[in-house]
Every structure is written in structure tokens, then in C-alpha cells.
Design a protein around this motif. Structure first.
Motif, PDB file in Angstrom:
ATOM      1  N   ALA A 200       0.831  -1.125   0.139  1.00  0.00           N
ATOM      2  CA  ALA A 200       0.237   0.305  -0.081  1.00  0.00           C
ATOM      3  C   ALA A 200       0.797   1.384  -0.024  1.00  0.00           C
ATOM      4  CB  ALA A 200      -0.771  -0.069   1.102  1.00  0.00           C
ATOM      5  N   ALA A 201       2.041   1.048   0.643  1.00  0.00           N
ATOM      6  CA  ALA A 201       2.714   2.146   0.858  1.00  0.00           C
ATOM      7  C   ALA A 201       3.454   2.905  -0.661  1.00  0.00           C
ATOM      8  CB  ALA A 201       3.924   1.963   1.802  1.00  0.00           C
ATOM      9  N   GLN A 202       3.716   1.776  -1.591  1.00  0.00           N
ATOM     10  CA  GLN A 202       4.022   2.182  -2.695  1.00  0.00           C
ATOM     11  C   GLN A 202       3.385   3.126  -3.495  1.00  0.00           C
ATOM     12  OE1 GLN A 202       6.334  -1.648  -4.724  1.00  0.00           O
ATOM     13  NE2 GLN A 202       4.023  -2.162  -3.959  1.00  0.00           N
ATOM     14  N   ARG A 203       2.119   3.609  -3.258  1.00  0.00           N
ATOM     15  CA  ARG A 203       1.257   4.429  -4.009  1.00  0.00           C
ATOM     16  C   ARG A 203       1.420   5.766  -3.330  1.00  0.00           C
ATOM     17  NH1 ARG A 203      -1.925   1.721  -7.364  1.00  0.00           N
ATOM     18  NH2 ARG A 203      -2.587  -0.205  -6.927  1.00  0.00           N
ATOM     19  N   ASP A 204       1.980   5.945  -2.079  1.00  0.00           N
ATOM     20  CA  ASP A 204       2.440   7.356  -1.728  1.00  0.00           C
ATOM     21  C   ASP A 204       3.470   7.871  -2.583  1.00  0.00           C
ATOM     22  OD1 ASP A 204       2.277   9.226   0.832  1.00  0.00           O
ATOM     23  OD2 ASP A 204       4.295   8.782   0.554  1.00  0.00           O
ATOM     24  N   PRO A 205       3.424   9.263  -2.813  1.00  0.00           N
ATOM     25  CA  PRO A 205       4.484   9.865  -3.778  1.00  0.00           C
ATOM     26  C   PRO A 205       5.609   9.874  -3.129  1.00  0.00           C
ATOM     27  CG  PRO A 205       2.735  11.369  -2.958  1.00  0.00           C
ATOM     28  CD  PRO A 205       2.265   9.958  -2.626  1.00  0.00           C
ATOM     29  N   VAL A 206       5.769  10.072  -1.855  1.00  0.00           N
ATOM     30  CA  VAL A 206       7.033  10.149  -1.133  1.00  0.00           C
ATOM     31  C   VAL A 206       7.510   8.823  -0.449  1.00  0.00           C
ATOM     32  CG1 VAL A 206       8.267  11.158   1.122  1.00  0.00           C
ATOM     33  CG2 VAL A 206       6.488  12.447  -0.304  1.00  0.00           C
ATOM     34  N   VAL A 207       6.648   7.963   0.226  1.00  0.00           N
ATOM     35  CA  VAL A 207       7.270   6.858   0.732  1.00  0.00           C
ATOM     36  C   VAL A 207       7.472   5.781  -0.443  1.00  0.00           C
ATOM     37  CG1 VAL A 207       6.710   4.853   2.255  1.00  0.00           C
ATOM     38  CG2 VAL A 207       6.076   7.071   2.999  1.00  0.00           C
ATOM     39  N   GLY A 208       6.494   5.976  -1.551  1.00  0.00           N
ATOM     40  CA  GLY A 208       6.798   5.137  -2.752  1.00  0.00           C
ATOM     41  C   GLY A 208       8.239   5.187  -3.402  1.00  0.00           C
ATOM     42  N   ASP A 209       8.700   6.511  -3.642  1.00  0.00           N
ATOM     43  CA  ASP A 209       9.847   6.850  -4.069  1.00  0.00           C
ATOM     44  C   ASP A 209      10.889   6.418  -3.040  1.00  0.00           C
ATOM     45  OD1 ASP A 209       8.849   8.153  -6.320  1.00  0.00           O
ATOM     46  OD2 ASP A 209       9.145  10.069  -5.482  1.00  0.00           O
ATOM     47  N   ALA A 210      10.833   6.542  -1.879  1.00  0.00           N
ATOM     48  CA  ALA A 210      11.638   6.056  -0.914  1.00  0.00           C
ATOM     49  C   ALA A 210      11.862   4.538  -1.055  1.00  0.00           C
ATOM     50  CB  ALA A 210      11.484   6.556   0.467  1.00  0.00           C
ATOM     51  N   LEU A 211      10.910   3.958  -1.190  1.00  0.00           N
ATOM     52  CA  LEU A 211      11.093   2.207  -1.177  1.00  0.00           C
ATOM     53  C   LEU A 211      11.730   1.982  -2.351  1.00  0.00           C
ATOM     54  CD1 LEU A 211       7.373   1.621  -0.089  1.00  0.00           C
ATOM     55  CD2 LEU A 211       9.900   0.687   1.141  1.00  0.00           C
ATOM     56  N   ARG A 212      11.247   2.627  -3.509  1.00  0.00           N
ATOM     57  CA  ARG A 212      11.859   2.327  -4.857  1.00  0.00           C
ATOM     58  C   ARG A 212      13.568   2.541  -4.867  1.00  0.00           C
ATOM     59  NH1 ARG A 212       7.008   3.444  -6.911  1.00  0.00           N
ATOM     60  NH2 ARG A 212       7.218   5.787  -6.444  1.00  0.00           N
ATOM     61  N   LEU A 213      14.090   3.685  -4.110  1.00  0.00           N
ATOM     62  CA  LEU A 213      15.436   3.865  -4.043  1.00  0.00           C
ATOM     63  C   LEU A 213      15.951   2.662  -3.092  1.00  0.00           C
ATOM     64  CD1 LEU A 213      15.266   7.627  -3.402  1.00  0.00           C
ATOM     65  CD2 LEU A 213      16.182   6.285  -5.270  1.00  0.00           C
ATOM     66  N   LEU A 214      15.358   2.458  -1.900  1.00  0.00           N
ATOM     67  CA  LEU A 214      15.954   1.428  -1.128  1.00  0.00           C
ATOM     68  C   LEU A 214      16.136   0.166  -1.878  1.00  0.00           C
ATOM     69  CD1 LEU A 214      14.258   2.285   2.328  1.00  0.00           C
ATOM     70  CD2 LEU A 214      16.364   2.786   1.677  1.00  0.00           C
ATOM     71  N   HIS A 215      15.070  -0.330  -2.736  1.00  0.00           N
ATOM     72  CA  HIS A 215      15.222  -1.544  -3.367  1.00  0.00           C
ATOM     73  C   HIS A 215      16.026  -1.678  -4.478  1.00  0.00           C
ATOM     74  CE1 HIS A 215      11.981  -4.060  -1.441  1.00  0.00           C
ATOM     75  NE2 HIS A 215      11.518  -3.121  -0.940  1.00  0.00           N
ATOM     76  N   THR A 216      16.474  -0.320  -5.174  1.00  0.00           N
ATOM     77  CA  THR A 216      16.909  -0.324  -6.214  1.00  0.00           C
ATOM     78  C   THR A 216      18.509  -0.159  -5.909  1.00  0.00           C
ATOM     79  OG1 THR A 216      15.152   0.915  -7.684  1.00  0.00           O
ATOM     80  CG2 THR A 216      17.655   1.057  -8.313  1.00  0.00           C
ATOM     81  N   GLU A 217      18.762   0.523  -4.824  1.00  0.00           N
ATOM     82  CA  GLU A 217      20.217   0.506  -4.366  1.00  0.00           C
ATOM     83  C   GLU A 217      20.352   0.093  -2.814  1.00  0.00           C
ATOM     84  OE1 GLU A 217      21.538   4.709  -5.411  1.00  0.00           O
ATOM     85  OE2 GLU A 217      19.718   5.041  -6.599  1.00  0.00           O
ATOM     86  N   PRO A 218      20.008  -0.978  -2.476  1.00  0.00           N
ATOM     87  CA  PRO A 218      20.296  -1.379  -1.147  1.00  0.00           C
ATOM     88  C   PRO A 218      21.431  -1.395  -0.586  1.00  0.00           C
ATOM     89  CG  PRO A 218      19.962  -3.439  -2.648  1.00  0.00           C
ATOM     90  CD  PRO A 218      19.746  -2.161  -3.232  1.00  0.00           C
ATOM     91  N   ALA A 219      22.592  -1.384  -1.258  1.00  0.00           N
ATOM     92  CA  ALA A 219      23.957  -1.243  -0.755  1.00  0.00           C
ATOM     93  C   ALA A 219      24.444   0.188  -0.575  1.00  0.00           C
ATOM     94  CB  ALA A 219      25.050  -2.094  -1.505  1.00  0.00           C
TER      95      ALA A 219
END
Length: 323
Positions: A200-219
């Protein structure tokens, strides 16, 4: 990569065509030693999905269910059918190949009749800790009725089964992968549904972007401040919204995600040292990584690797069918 897409990495159907001719009553197909996820859709006819210790579920043409394993379940023409179990022999696939497979109907009479049923099954060998987060969010039986985004895929499936052309198995496998993703999205997005917080949080414009960043660049060397800068909000705004929608602070989520990634690396890359796995998930210090891994997973990285290796070497069983 988004959080949902990350959990579907490596989830692929293989040998998914099941009963491409006719299943003439009475019949029963029993799935044992099953894959963690099994998608069943009826092209023609109808039947009943009967999970262990749960009520039967009617499945009609155009409907799809996803059954979460590994408990056995049965697909029958009628509850209490007269069909007797038999081994399905050479036409079955092992769980590593995608679960149960049968290229022809159990009771194949050549010409379809009014009582015939055509069932398509995609059995998914979901391996690793990454995909386990997805499994944990699902019920034992997930039903997707007609009328949603899966309908065009169902039309393609029906046409492909009828054509019987070269390369059909590959096409069906990929269509079932597509169907699986759409079915899961429909389930999570349904009115009144309770999707997992990360979805559900992926649809939030701020938290969704943060999740994508953490999953794209976890290291990456993330801090709350650097993550807030990348999402274009203040540190306090990101921390508050992330905790409210995801249920934990950003860096706590990141640590759990890194340990999930590390668990799969430890299980899959036997040649990699603990220090190499640590660097792959963003830790320059192997001791700090080991401490974090044990805190989150309850076992040391080396202990986890030994357990995962022992489990992978265990023999697997053979699926069966019935008619």
C-alpha cells in the motif's frame, strides 16, 4: 525496482500446461509435494478446488485461484467424486521444475464432450527469503473472479491452448507469469482489502519513491537525510510518513531488506565469503554485518548457510494425479 516487483524476482512458471485435452467426469487431480504457489484457471467446464483442512471452492470457466503451498490440494469434478488416486508417472514434473505437470488430460477421449473441463495450471517453485515475504502476505486460497485486468490474459490462454502450435509451452508459461502478477495485484487492490503495508505504501508519492530507492540501491550508504534529499522532502516528513505507512522507520526497513537479500546470497553463492556478502548488501565491516544478521534472523550468517545447504540437499518427492 519497486518492492512488489522485487519479491517476484525469479518467480517463473515452468511446465505449466496441465490437462490440455479433456477431463471427462469423474476425475480428480491431486497436487502433492506442491510448489509454494500454484495458479489454476479453468478454460472450459468447472470443478472444485479442495485444500487440506479448508472448505472446497467452486471454480468456473474464466475464474482463477492461487493456492499457497506446500500443503496438498485437489481439483475434482465434484466434491466426493468417485475418482481413485493413481500415480501420474512420466508426465509429472518435480517441484524444482515447477510442480505438477501433465501434458494431456487424465481421461482423454480425444473429442471434447459437454462435461469436459480444461484446466491450466502454473506451479511456481518460489525459492529464497525474498519471495517468502510475498508468500507471507497471501491466504491459502486466493480467488480472482472474471471482469478484471486478467481477462485479456485469460483470452490469450484460451486461444493458445486451442491452437496447439510450436513453442506453445513457452507461451503458456509466460502468459501464466503475466496472469500471476495481475491476479496478485487485483487481490491486493480489491475494495476492502488489507494489502501488506509495503504494498500500500508504494502508492504514496513520497514513501513510494523512498521504497523504490531502497530496493534499487540497497547497498548505498543511506541515512534518513540522504533518503529525504532524494525524495524531495524534509528528514522529519519522510521519517514520519514512512513509519506511518510502512510500520517501521526507513533504516529499520532497509536493514531487514538487506538481511533478506543477504540470506539468499548466503544460500545461493556458496563460494562467497561472509565478508563478500556483507559488502554486497552495504556493510564494509563483516562483524557489524554478522551482528545485524543475527539480530534480525536469530542465527549467524555461517549458521544460516549451513542450514540452507542441508535443506537444499534433502531429496524431494514425486507429485501424483488421479482419475
Amino acid at each position: 525496482m519497486d518492492a512488489f516487483g522485487d519479491l517476484l524476482r525469479g518467480v517463473r512458471a515452468q511446465g505449466s500446461l496441465f490437462g490440455s485435452s479433456t477431463l471427462s467426469p469423474p476425475w480428480a487431480l491431486r497436487f502433492v509435494d506442491g510448489a509454494p504457489l500454484t495458479l489454476c484457471t479453468v478454460i472450459a467446464g468447472a470443478g472444485w478446488i479442495v485444500p487440506e483442512h479448508r472448505p472446497p471452492e467452486r471454480l468456473r470457466a474464466g475464474e482463477t485461484v492461487i493456492v499457497r503451498g506446500p500443503a496438498p490440494f485437489t481439483f475434482v469434478d465434484e466434491v466426493g467424486t468417485r475418482a481413485e488416486p493413481v500415480a501420474c508417472g512420466e508426465h509429472c514434473a518435480t517441484p524444482e521444475q515447477g510442480g505438477t505437470r501433465h501434458r494431456r488430460g487424465w481421461n482423454d477421449r480425444g473429442d471434447a464432450d459437454d462435461g469436459a473441463t480444461t484446466l491450466i495450471v502454473g506451479a511456481y517453485p518460489v525459492h529464497g527469503e525474498i519471495s517468502r515475504r510475498l508468500l507471507d502476505a497471501l491466504p491459502v486460497v486466493l480467488r480472482v473472479p472474471p471482469g478484471g485486468e486478467s481477462d485479456p490474459i485469460w483470452d490469450h490462454l484460451a486461444a493458445e491452448v486451442a491452437a496447439d502450435t510450436p513453442g506453445q509451452q513457452v507461451v503458456l508459461d509466460r502468459l501464466l507469469d503475466w496472469m500471476l502478477v495481475c491476479a496478485l495485484r487485483e487481490y491486493f487492490d480489491r475494495p476492502g482489502g488489507e494489502p501488506p503495508a509495503w504494498y500500500a505504501a508504494q502508492r504514496d508519492p513520497v514513501v513510494g519513491d523512498a521504497l523504490r530507492l531502497l530496493h534499487t540501491e540497497p547497498a548505498a550508504p543511506w541515512t534518513v537525510s540522504s533518503l529525504a534529499d532524494r525524495t524531495g522532502v524534509s528528514r522529519s516528513t519522510l521519517a514520519k510518513r514512512f513509519a506511518e505507512l510502512v510500520g517501521e522507520p526507513p533504516l529499520t526497513y532497509l536493514t531487514r531488506w538487506r538481511m533478506t537479500l543477504a540470506a539468499d546470497l548466503l544460500a545461493e553463492r556458496e563460494a562467497a565469503t561472509v565478508a563478500e556478502v556483507a559488502r554486497a548488501v552495504g556493510y564494509s565491516d563483516a562483524f557489524a554485518f554478522s551482528a545485524a544478521f543475527k539480530r534480525i534472523r536469530g542465527i549467524s550468517p555461517s549458521g544460516f548457510r549451513r542450514t540452507a545447504t542441508a535443506v537444499s540437499q534433502q531429496p524431494t518427492g514425486t507429485p501424483t494425479g488421479a482419475h
